[in-house]
Design a protein around this motif. Structure first.
Motif, mmCIF file in Angstrom:
data_model
loop_
_atom_site.group_PDB
_atom_site.id
_atom_site.type_symbol
_atom_site.label_atom_id
_atom_site.label_comp_id
_atom_site.label_asym_id
_atom_site.label_seq_id
_atom_site.Cartn_x
_atom_site.Cartn_y
_atom_site.Cartn_z
ATOM 1 N N UNK A 192 6.711 -10.262 8.172
ATOM 2 C CA UNK A 192 5.674 -9.230 8.216
ATOM 3 C C UNK A 192 5.825 -8.437 9.508
ATOM 4 N N UNK A 193 5.244 -7.254 9.502
ATOM 5 C CA UNK A 193 5.234 -6.398 10.684
ATOM 6 C C UNK A 193 3.994 -5.523 10.611
ATOM 7 N N UNK A 194 3.744 -4.802 11.672
ATOM 8 C CA UNK A 194 2.622 -3.874 11.724
ATOM 9 C C UNK A 194 3.168 -2.487 11.968
ATOM 10 N N UNK A 195 2.436 -1.477 11.501
ATOM 11 C CA UNK A 195 2.818 -0.099 11.771
ATOM 12 C C UNK A 195 2.421 0.227 13.206
ATOM 13 N N UNK A 196 3.369 0.716 13.964
ATOM 14 C CA UNK A 196 3.111 1.024 15.371
ATOM 15 C C UNK A 196 1.951 2.008 15.512
ATOM 16 N N UNK A 197 1.880 2.994 14.623
ATOM 17 C CA UNK A 197 0.812 3.995 14.699
ATOM 18 C C UNK A 197 -0.570 3.364 14.512
ATOM 19 N N UNK A 198 -0.668 2.349 13.648
ATOM 20 C CA UNK A 198 -1.956 1.691 13.438
ATOM 21 C C UNK A 198 -2.363 0.854 14.646
ATOM 22 N N UNK A 199 -1.406 0.211 15.295
ATOM 23 C CA UNK A 199 -1.714 -0.557 16.500
ATOM 24 C C UNK A 199 -2.135 0.386 17.619
ATOM 25 N N UNK A 200 -1.442 1.504 17.748
ATOM 26 C CA UNK A 200 -1.793 2.498 18.761
ATOM 27 C C UNK A 200 -3.187 3.064 18.500
ATOM 28 N N UNK A 201 -3.514 3.336 17.238
ATOM 29 C CA UNK A 201 -4.850 3.841 16.887
ATOM 30 C C UNK A 201 -5.918 2.801 17.192
ATOM 31 N N UNK A 202 -5.633 1.526 16.910
ATOM 32 C CA UNK A 202 -6.584 0.443 17.217
ATOM 33 C C UNK A 202 -6.827 0.388 18.723
ATOM 34 N N UNK A 203 -5.762 0.491 19.503
ATOM 35 C CA UNK A 203 -5.907 0.483 20.961
ATOM 36 C C UNK A 203 -6.756 1.665 21.420
ATOM 37 N N UNK A 204 -6.500 2.843 20.854
ATOM 38 C CA UNK A 204 -7.274 4.019 21.204
ATOM 39 C C UNK A 204 -8.749 3.864 20.885
ATOM 40 N N UNK A 205 -9.045 3.257 19.742
ATOM 41 C CA UNK A 205 -10.446 3.032 19.355
ATOM 42 C C UNK A 205 -11.123 2.056 20.320
ATOM 43 N N UNK A 206 -10.394 1.040 20.734
ATOM 44 C CA UNK A 206 -10.950 0.070 21.707
ATOM 45 C C UNK A 206 -11.244 0.755 23.029
#
Length: 86
Positions: free
Chosen positions: A66-80
């Motif tokens: 499995x892997x994660x989409x880099x853009x989704x992790x970046x968006x999660x960080x931005x929301x935090x």
């Protein structure tokens, strides 16, 4: 044999005319160790947050990978960052 013709960069359909910009770059998959490094969360915290719907879900790459989409992790960080209080 190989095509030795030089592509015209001004022609939209030519390979040289298809240079991707940052907004057109393909998605990048990142694996768990990088997600852990980028977020500072433990493996168990990541999977618990996924279960709560508070973290992006992983994408199956086949088999047990499995892997994660880099853009989704970046968006999660931005929301935090956006919700922090000073």
């Amino acid at each position: 044999m190989f095509n030795t013709q030089t592509a015209n960069p001004a022609r939209p359909g030519s390979p040289a005319g298809n240079v991707a910009t940052a907004s057109q770059m393909p998605e990048r998959f990142i694996r768990l160790p990088e997600v852990i490094t980028r977020t500072g969360l433990s493996r168990s915290s990541i999977y618990a947050a996924i279960q709560r719907g508070a973290f992006p879900a992983s994408v199956s790459l086949g088999g047990k990978s499995v892997a994660w989409l880099e853009s989704e992790i970046t968006a999660w960080q931005g929301a935090r960052i956006a919700t922090r209080t000073h």
